[in-house]
Design a protein around this motif. Structure first.
Motif, mmCIF file in Angstrom:
data_model
loop_
_atom_site.group_PDB
_atom_site.id
_atom_site.type_symbol
_atom_site.label_atom_id
_atom_site.label_comp_id
_atom_site.label_asym_id
_atom_site.label_seq_id
_atom_site.Cartn_x
_atom_site.Cartn_y
_atom_site.Cartn_z
ATOM 1 N N MET A 7 0.828 -1.200 0.000
ATOM 2 C CA MET A 7 0.000 0.000 0.000
ATOM 3 C C MET A 7 0.867 1.257 0.000
ATOM 4 S SD MET A 7 -2.551 1.453 2.972
ATOM 5 C CE MET A 7 -1.155 2.037 3.949
ATOM 6 N N VAL A 8 1.815 1.321 0.926
ATOM 7 C CA VAL A 8 2.645 2.517 1.036
ATOM 8 C C VAL A 8 3.498 2.686 -0.213
ATOM 9 C CG1 VAL A 8 4.532 3.598 2.316
ATOM 10 C CG2 VAL A 8 2.631 2.556 3.547
ATOM 11 N N GLU A 9 4.123 1.620 -0.680
ATOM 12 C CA GLU A 9 4.986 1.721 -1.853
ATOM 13 C C GLU A 9 4.193 2.021 -3.111
ATOM 14 O OE1 GLU A 9 8.268 1.727 -1.984
ATOM 15 O OE2 GLU A 9 8.296 1.572 0.201
ATOM 16 N N GLY A 10 3.014 1.398 -3.268
ATOM 17 C CA GLY A 10 2.263 1.535 -4.497
ATOM 18 C C GLY A 10 1.312 2.706 -4.545
ATOM 19 N N GLN A 11 0.853 3.193 -3.387
ATOM 20 C CA GLN A 11 -0.171 4.235 -3.374
ATOM 21 C C GLN A 11 0.288 5.537 -2.730
ATOM 22 O OE1 GLN A 11 -3.832 2.649 -1.629
ATOM 23 N NE2 GLN A 11 -3.123 0.607 -2.151
ATOM 24 N N VAL A 12 1.099 5.441 -1.682
ATOM 25 C CA VAL A 12 1.451 6.628 -0.901
ATOM 26 C C VAL A 12 2.731 7.279 -1.431
ATOM 27 C CG1 VAL A 12 2.003 7.489 1.403
ATOM 28 C CG2 VAL A 12 0.257 5.713 1.120
ATOM 29 N N ARG A 13 3.806 6.527 -1.484
ATOM 30 C CA ARG A 13 5.083 7.096 -1.930
ATOM 31 C C ARG A 13 5.026 7.546 -3.386
ATOM 32 N NH1 ARG A 13 9.687 5.276 1.385
ATOM 33 N NH2 ARG A 13 10.990 5.472 -0.454
ATOM 34 N N THR A 14 4.249 6.869 -4.209
ATOM 35 C CA THR A 14 4.159 7.237 -5.621
ATOM 36 C C THR A 14 3.266 8.448 -5.853
ATOM 37 O OG1 THR A 14 2.353 5.658 -5.931
ATOM 38 C CG2 THR A 14 4.576 4.891 -6.425
ATOM 39 N N ASN A 15 2.635 8.950 -4.827
ATOM 40 C CA ASN A 15 1.752 10.114 -4.940
ATOM 41 C C ASN A 15 2.266 11.281 -4.107
ATOM 42 O OD1 ASN A 15 -0.818 9.630 -6.632
ATOM 43 N ND2 ASN A 15 -0.545 7.710 -5.513
ATOM 44 N N ARG A 16 3.572 11.505 -4.191
ATOM 45 C CA ARG A 16 4.214 12.708 -3.642
ATOM 46 C C ARG A 16 4.251 12.775 -2.129
ATOM 47 N NH1 ARG A 16 1.833 17.405 -7.741
ATOM 48 N NH2 ARG A 16 2.314 16.309 -9.686
ATOM 49 N N VAL A 17 4.096 11.645 -1.473
ATOM 50 C CA VAL A 17 4.295 11.633 -0.022
ATOM 51 C C VAL A 17 5.742 11.237 0.236
ATOM 52 C CG1 VAL A 17 3.589 10.660 2.188
ATOM 53 C CG2 VAL A 17 1.883 11.060 0.408
ATOM 54 N N THR A 18 6.518 12.179 0.739
ATOM 55 C CA THR A 18 7.947 11.952 0.970
ATOM 56 C C THR A 18 8.332 12.074 2.438
ATOM 57 O OG1 THR A 18 8.402 14.300 0.538
ATOM 58 C CG2 THR A 18 8.543 12.788 -1.336
ATOM 59 N N ASP A 19 7.415 12.527 3.277
ATOM 60 C CA ASP A 19 7.701 12.688 4.709
ATOM 61 C C ASP A 19 7.911 11.308 5.338
ATOM 62 O OD1 ASP A 19 7.204 12.865 7.598
ATOM 63 O OD2 ASP A 19 6.596 14.935 7.214
ATOM 64 N N ARG A 20 9.122 11.047 5.788
ATOM 65 C CA ARG A 20 9.475 9.728 6.306
ATOM 66 C C ARG A 20 8.651 9.374 7.542
ATOM 67 N NH1 ARG A 20 10.284 4.954 5.125
ATOM 68 N NH2 ARG A 20 11.538 5.758 3.399
ATOM 69 N N CYS A 21 8.305 10.353 8.376
ATOM 70 C CA CYS A 21 7.508 10.053 9.577
ATOM 71 C C CYS A 21 6.109 9.598 9.200
ATOM 72 C CB CYS A 21 7.453 11.283 10.487
ATOM 73 S SG CYS A 21 9.033 11.727 11.224
ATOM 74 N N VAL A 22 5.504 10.262 8.215
ATOM 75 C CA VAL A 22 4.173 9.856 7.743
ATOM 76 C C VAL A 22 4.236 8.466 7.132
ATOM 77 C CG1 VAL A 22 2.328 10.366 6.099
ATOM 78 C CG2 VAL A 22 3.396 12.234 7.401
ATOM 79 N N ILE A 23 5.234 8.228 6.308
ATOM 80 C CA ILE A 23 5.390 6.922 5.656
ATOM 81 C C ILE A 23 5.560 5.822 6.695
ATOM 82 C CG2 ILE A 23 6.951 5.539 4.224
ATOM 83 C CD1 ILE A 23 7.423 8.127 2.578
ATOM 84 N N ASN A 24 6.416 6.053 7.664
ATOM 85 C CA ASN A 24 6.649 5.036 8.700
ATOM 86 C C ASN A 24 5.377 4.735 9.488
ATOM 87 O OD1 ASN A 24 9.318 4.819 7.969
ATOM 88 N ND2 ASN A 24 10.094 6.079 9.654
ATOM 89 N N ALA A 25 4.624 5.786 9.835
ATOM 90 C CA ALA A 25 3.401 5.593 10.604
ATOM 91 C C ALA A 25 2.394 4.753 9.831
ATOM 92 C CB ALA A 25 2.791 6.951 10.964
ATOM 93 N N MET A 26 2.267 5.018 8.532
ATOM 94 C CA MET A 26 1.308 4.280 7.727
ATOM 95 C C MET A 26 1.790 2.864 7.420
ATOM 96 S SD MET A 26 -0.196 7.276 5.203
ATOM 97 C CE MET A 26 -1.592 6.270 4.686
#
Length: 209
Positions: free
Chosen positions: A1-20
């Protein structure tokens, strides 16, 4: 989910990514809905309540620039997932929900995940919860036709409010960042988004002749 939907849509904040990445979405869903937990769509968890689409949630949280000493408010907390993600980023979270059944469900889910910095409270969504404010960050979990002034009043100096504004004339919506600086509230559209509306925040009906 994170790799395919979140990071590919301009989410670069590492804290947000880690939490999700760390928080299991399925833990906040009924058994019948768990198969949809990681789809790139909003999930209706109760009438008028959603688990927000991962990409939209990630981008809103990134725009909110949540710091580890912030006090946050989630309006329409539903089953508690969005509040749990924010609890990984902020110092404390108030999760506001009007439904007694959802309040009970959110408390159960958050307790099972050890999210002990989240307070789940029942009350009218348009009133917010001034008793624990003002808030550094406010997230509204559902699209909004008309933003209640009470929520703006509960925004701290330097605070940020993020939500999706409905635009019925164009059939979609816009994610919005509201900021309060030197007592002045400003609003900026940040990306296109289309999520289900919160019935409590529908725009009043207008009549044309």
């Amino acid at each position: 989910m994170v790799e395919g939907q979140v990071r590919t849509n301009r989410v670069t904040d590492r804290c947000v990514i880690n939490a999700m990445e760390d928080l299991p979405r399925e833990a906040f869903l009924d058994d019948a809905l768990t198969v949809r937990a990681y789809l790139d769509e909003d999930i209706t968890v109760a009438p008028g309540r959603i688990m927000m689409e991962p990409m939209v949630l990630g981008r809103l949280l990134q725009a909110a620039r949540i710091e580890n000493n912030d006090l946050s408010l989630v309006v329409a907390a539903a089953t508690g997932y969005e509040a749990a993600v924010m609890a990984r980023l902020a110092s404390a979270v108030v999760a506001l929900e009007s439904s007694a059944e959802l309040v009970a469900a959110a408390k159960d889910h958050l307790g099972a995940q050890g999210a002990d910095t989240v307070s789940v409270l029942q009350g009218g969504l348009d009133k917010g919860h001034p008793g624990q404010g003002p808030y550094d960050v406010i997230l509204i979990n559902g699209a909004v036709g008309e933003l209640p002034s009470a929520l703006l009043d509960q925004l701290a100096e330097g605070g940020r409010l993020v939500y999706v504004k409905t635009e019925p004339t164009v059939g979609g919506g816009k994610a919005v960042l509201v900021s309060k600086e030197n007592g002045v509230v400003s609003e900026m559209e940040i990306f296109e988004a289309n999520i289900p509306s919160l019935p409590e925040f529908a725009a009043p009906a207008t009549f044309t002749f």
